[in-house]
Scaffold this motif. Structure first.
Motif, PDB file in Angstrom:
ATOM      1  N   LEU A 110      40.734  -7.131  76.150  1.00 23.72           N
ATOM      2  CA  LEU A 110      40.160  -5.875  76.623  1.00 23.72           C
ATOM      3  C   LEU A 110      40.257  -4.862  75.496  1.00 23.72           C
ATOM      4  O   LEU A 110      41.323  -4.668  74.923  1.00 23.72           O
ATOM      5  CB  LEU A 110      40.932  -5.361  77.844  1.00 23.72           C
ATOM      6  N   GLN A 111      39.174  -4.241  75.172  1.00 23.29           N
ATOM      7  CA  GLN A 111      39.170  -3.229  74.133  1.00 23.29           C
ATOM      8  C   GLN A 111      38.443  -2.021  74.696  1.00 23.29           C
ATOM      9  O   GLN A 111      37.219  -1.961  74.698  1.00 23.29           O
ATOM     10  CB  GLN A 111      38.488  -3.761  72.880  1.00 23.29           C
ATOM     11  N   THR A 112      39.224  -1.076  75.221  1.00 25.06           N
ATOM     12  CA  THR A 112      38.653   0.104  75.861  1.00 25.06           C
ATOM     13  C   THR A 112      39.627   1.267  75.730  1.00 25.06           C
ATOM     14  O   THR A 112      40.805   1.067  75.474  1.00 25.06           O
ATOM     15  CB  THR A 112      38.353  -0.174  77.345  1.00 25.06           C
ATOM     16  N   LYS A 113      39.147   2.470  75.933  1.00 28.12           N
ATOM     17  CA  LYS A 113      40.009   3.647  75.951  1.00 28.12           C
ATOM     18  C   LYS A 113      40.577   3.800  77.355  1.00 28.12           C
ATOM     19  O   LYS A 113      39.905   3.530  78.336  1.00 28.12           O
ATOM     20  CB  LYS A 113      39.225   4.892  75.563  1.00 28.12           C
ATOM     21  N   MET A 114      41.839   4.239  77.420  1.00 29.04           N
ATOM     22  CA  MET A 114      42.500   4.485  78.705  1.00 29.04           C
ATOM     23  C   MET A 114      43.165   5.843  78.660  1.00 29.04           C
ATOM     24  O   MET A 114      43.447   6.373  77.594  1.00 29.04           O
ATOM     25  CB  MET A 114      43.549   3.409  78.981  1.00 29.04           C
ATOM     26  N   ASP A 115      43.426   6.394  79.848  1.00 27.51           N
ATOM     27  CA  ASP A 115      44.138   7.667  79.921  1.00 27.51           C
ATOM     28  C   ASP A 115      45.579   7.454  79.498  1.00 27.51           C
ATOM     29  O   ASP A 115      46.239   6.498  79.940  1.00 27.51           O
ATOM     30  CB  ASP A 115      44.111   8.216  81.356  1.00 27.51           C
ATOM     31  N   GLY A 116      46.051   8.346  78.666  1.00 33.34           N
ATOM     32  CA  GLY A 116      47.430   8.250  78.222  1.00 33.34           C
ATOM     33  C   GLY A 116      47.893   9.567  77.644  1.00 33.34           C
ATOM     34  O   GLY A 116      47.093  10.426  77.283  1.00 33.34           O
ATOM     35  N   GLU A 117      49.190   9.729  77.583  1.00 37.25           N
ATOM     36  CA  GLU A 117      49.788  10.926  77.022  1.00 37.25           C
ATOM     37  C   GLU A 117      50.911  10.500  76.099  1.00 37.25           C
ATOM     38  O   GLU A 117      51.770   9.706  76.477  1.00 37.25           O
ATOM     39  CB  GLU A 117      50.332  11.811  78.157  1.00 37.25           C
TER      40      GLU A 117
ATOM     41  N   LYS B 204      47.866   5.020  81.792  1.00 36.67           N
ATOM     42  CA  LYS B 204      47.258   4.745  83.091  1.00 36.67           C
ATOM     43  C   LYS B 204      46.115   3.769  82.872  1.00 36.67           C
ATOM     44  O   LYS B 204      45.240   4.001  82.036  1.00 36.67           O
ATOM     45  CB  LYS B 204      46.732   6.025  83.738  1.00 36.67           C
ATOM     46  N   ASN B 205      46.135   2.673  83.613  1.00 39.79           N
ATOM     47  CA  ASN B 205      45.089   1.662  83.506  1.00 39.79           C
ATOM     48  C   ASN B 205      43.855   2.171  84.243  1.00 39.79           C
ATOM     49  O   ASN B 205      43.753   2.059  85.458  1.00 39.79           O
ATOM     50  CB  ASN B 205      45.563   0.333  84.087  1.00 39.79           C
ATOM     51  N   THR B 206      42.919   2.714  83.502  1.00 44.09           N
ATOM     52  CA  THR B 206      41.696   3.247  84.099  1.00 44.09           C
ATOM     53  C   THR B 206      40.576   2.204  84.130  1.00 44.09           C
ATOM     54  O   THR B 206      39.472   2.508  84.567  1.00 44.09           O
ATOM     55  CB  THR B 206      41.208   4.491  83.328  1.00 44.09           C
ATOM     56  N   SER B 207      40.878   0.995  83.689  1.00 42.25           N
ATOM     57  CA  SER B 207      39.874  -0.069  83.775  1.00 42.25           C
ATOM     58  C   SER B 207      39.903  -0.668  85.179  1.00 42.25           C
ATOM     59  O   SER B 207      40.825  -0.429  85.951  1.00 42.25           O
ATOM     60  CB  SER B 207      40.149  -1.161  82.734  1.00 42.25           C
ATOM     61  N   ALA B 208      38.926  -1.461  85.503  1.00 46.37           N
ATOM     62  CA  ALA B 208      38.867  -2.118  86.807  1.00 46.37           C
ATOM     63  C   ALA B 208      39.664  -3.422  86.807  1.00 46.37           C
ATOM     64  O   ALA B 208      39.763  -4.081  87.842  1.00 46.37           O
ATOM     65  CB  ALA B 208      37.417  -2.399  87.179  1.00 46.37           C
ATOM     66  N   LEU B 209      40.262  -3.768  85.677  1.00 48.71           N
ATOM     67  CA  LEU B 209      40.970  -5.039  85.532  1.00 48.71           C
ATOM     68  C   LEU B 209      42.475  -4.872  85.663  1.00 48.71           C
ATOM     69  O   LEU B 209      43.025  -3.824  85.332  1.00 48.71           O
ATOM     70  CB  LEU B 209      40.660  -5.647  84.159  1.00 48.71           C
ATOM     71  N   THR B 210      43.152  -5.931  86.116  1.00 46.98           N
ATOM     72  CA  THR B 210      44.602  -5.989  86.062  1.00 46.98           C
ATOM     73  C   THR B 210      44.975  -6.561  84.698  1.00 46.98           C
ATOM     74  O   THR B 210      44.474  -7.607  84.307  1.00 46.98           O
ATOM     75  CB  THR B 210      45.162  -6.892  87.180  1.00 46.98           C
ATOM     76  N   LEU B 211      45.823  -5.848  83.987  1.00 47.52           N
ATOM     77  CA  LEU B 211      46.249  -6.308  82.669  1.00 47.52           C
ATOM     78  C   LEU B 211      47.519  -7.133  82.820  1.00 47.52           C
ATOM     79  O   LEU B 211      48.523  -6.649  83.332  1.00 47.52           O
ATOM     80  CB  LEU B 211      46.509  -5.121  81.745  1.00 47.52           C
TER      81      LEU B 211
ATOM     82  N   SER C 237      45.051  -2.016  88.086  1.00 47.52           N
ATOM     83  CA  SER C 237      44.082  -0.936  87.944  1.00 47.52           C
ATOM     84  C   SER C 237      44.616   0.330  88.616  1.00 47.52           C
ATOM     85  O   SER C 237      45.166   0.286  89.719  1.00 47.52           O
ATOM     86  CB  SER C 237      42.758  -1.356  88.598  1.00 47.52           C
ATOM     87  N   ASN C 238      44.483   1.458  87.944  1.00 56.94           N
ATOM     88  CA  ASN C 238      44.945   2.782  88.380  1.00 56.94           C
ATOM     89  C   ASN C 238      46.460   2.917  88.462  1.00 56.94           C
ATOM     90  O   ASN C 238      46.963   3.910  88.978  1.00 56.94           O
ATOM     91  CB  ASN C 238      44.305   3.195  89.711  1.00 56.94           C
ATOM     92  N   GLU C 239      47.194   1.951  87.957  1.00 61.02           N
ATOM     93  CA  GLU C 239      48.654   2.046  87.910  1.00 61.02           C
ATOM     94  C   GLU C 239      49.056   2.749  86.616  1.00 61.02           C
ATOM     95  O   GLU C 239      48.374   2.658  85.604  1.00 61.02           O
ATOM     96  CB  GLU C 239      49.270   0.646  87.968  1.00 61.02           C
ATOM     97  N   GLN C 240      50.187   3.448  86.672  1.00 54.04           N
ATOM     98  CA  GLN C 240      50.670   4.208  85.521  1.00 54.04           C
ATOM     99  C   GLN C 240      52.044   3.705  85.110  1.00 54.04           C
ATOM    100  O   GLN C 240      52.857   3.372  85.965  1.00 54.04           O
ATOM    101  CB  GLN C 240      50.742   5.682  85.918  1.00 54.04           C
ATOM    102  N   ARG C 241      52.304   3.662  83.801  1.00 51.30           N
ATOM    103  CA  ARG C 241      53.586   3.147  83.322  1.00 51.30           C
ATOM    104  C   ARG C 241      53.949   3.798  81.991  1.00 51.30           C
ATOM    105  O   ARG C 241      53.088   4.139  81.199  1.00 51.30           O
ATOM    106  CB  ARG C 241      53.498   1.639  83.147  1.00 51.30           C
ATOM    107  N   PHE C 242      55.256   3.932  81.750  1.00 45.49           N
ATOM    108  CA  PHE C 242      55.760   4.392  80.458  1.00 45.49           C
ATOM    109  C   PHE C 242      55.967   3.184  79.564  1.00 45.49           C
ATOM    110  O   PHE C 242      56.570   2.197  79.978  1.00 45.49           O
ATOM    111  CB  PHE C 242      57.090   5.128  80.615  1.00 45.49           C
TER     112      PHE C 242
END
Length: 186
Positions: free
Chosen positions: A12-19, A40-47, A71-76
């Motif tokens: 997967l090569q895409t931009k995701m939300d992150g801080e 935050k995984n903003t893709s529709a895929l489970t990584l 998808s839509n899960e957030q992690r440090f």
């Protein structure tokens, strides 16, 4: 790929939300936080779990290992030592005055609150603004006091406090917890 060779292929090569953040956990390292990203995984895929390359702007920032991220899960995710931020922690414990005294079944009971305060002093040694998440251990039976900053999130093991630091600035984060206790005297 030739026989007896291997290749690394990006799935997967895409931009995701992150801080971009720093993550401080005293049990991992007493004086310095780790560089990290709140991803935050903003893709529709489970990584699936595996390696992750962190790019900051156009520059390589580090490598990390991640666990499965839905998808839509957030992690440090931490990926390197933050040498621009220094953290010290001071611990203080005290016993509050007795609030209830009673005699029950031949035992004299004195009920009181045990209070523990840990003050994190966070120093930004750089010319850039920093966001530091302090992971303070969660302990069963202990309650955060009302004068403690509300944590930005909580996991099974930690309270996470968000601290913003201006360049060359120092911030103190006091975390006070209390627990009801009892001493019995026969």
């Amino acid at each position: 790929v030739r026989r007896d060779r291997s290749a690394l292929i990006p799935i997967l090569q895409t931009k995701m939300d992150g801080e971009r953040v720093s993550i401080y956990n005293e049990a991992a390292r007493k004086d310095r936080p780790m560089h990290g990203v709140r991803l935050k995984n903003t893709s529709a895929l489970t990584l699936e779990g595996g390696s992750l390359t962190v790019i900051d702007g156009d520059a390589y920032a580090g490598e990390a290992l991640i666990e499965r991220l839905k998808s839509n899960e957030q992690r440090f995710i931490s990926f390197g030592l933050d040498l621009g931020t220094l953290v010290t922690a001071k611990f203080k414990s005290e016993r509050r005055p007795v609030f209830l005294v009673r005699a029950q079944k031949g035992v004299f009971e004195a009920h009181y609150h045990q209070t523990q305060k840990k003050t994190y002093t966070i120093i930004n040694q750089t010319d850039k603004k920093r966001i530091v998440y302090v992971e303070h251990p969660y302990r069963e039976g202990w309650k955060l006091s009302d004068d403690t900053q509300k944590p930005s999130s909580q996991t099974i093991n930690f309270y996470r406090f968000r601290v913003e630091l201006d360049p060359r600035n120092t911030v103190e984060l006091p975390v006070t917890e209390s627990q009801a206790s009892m001493d019995g005297y026969p």
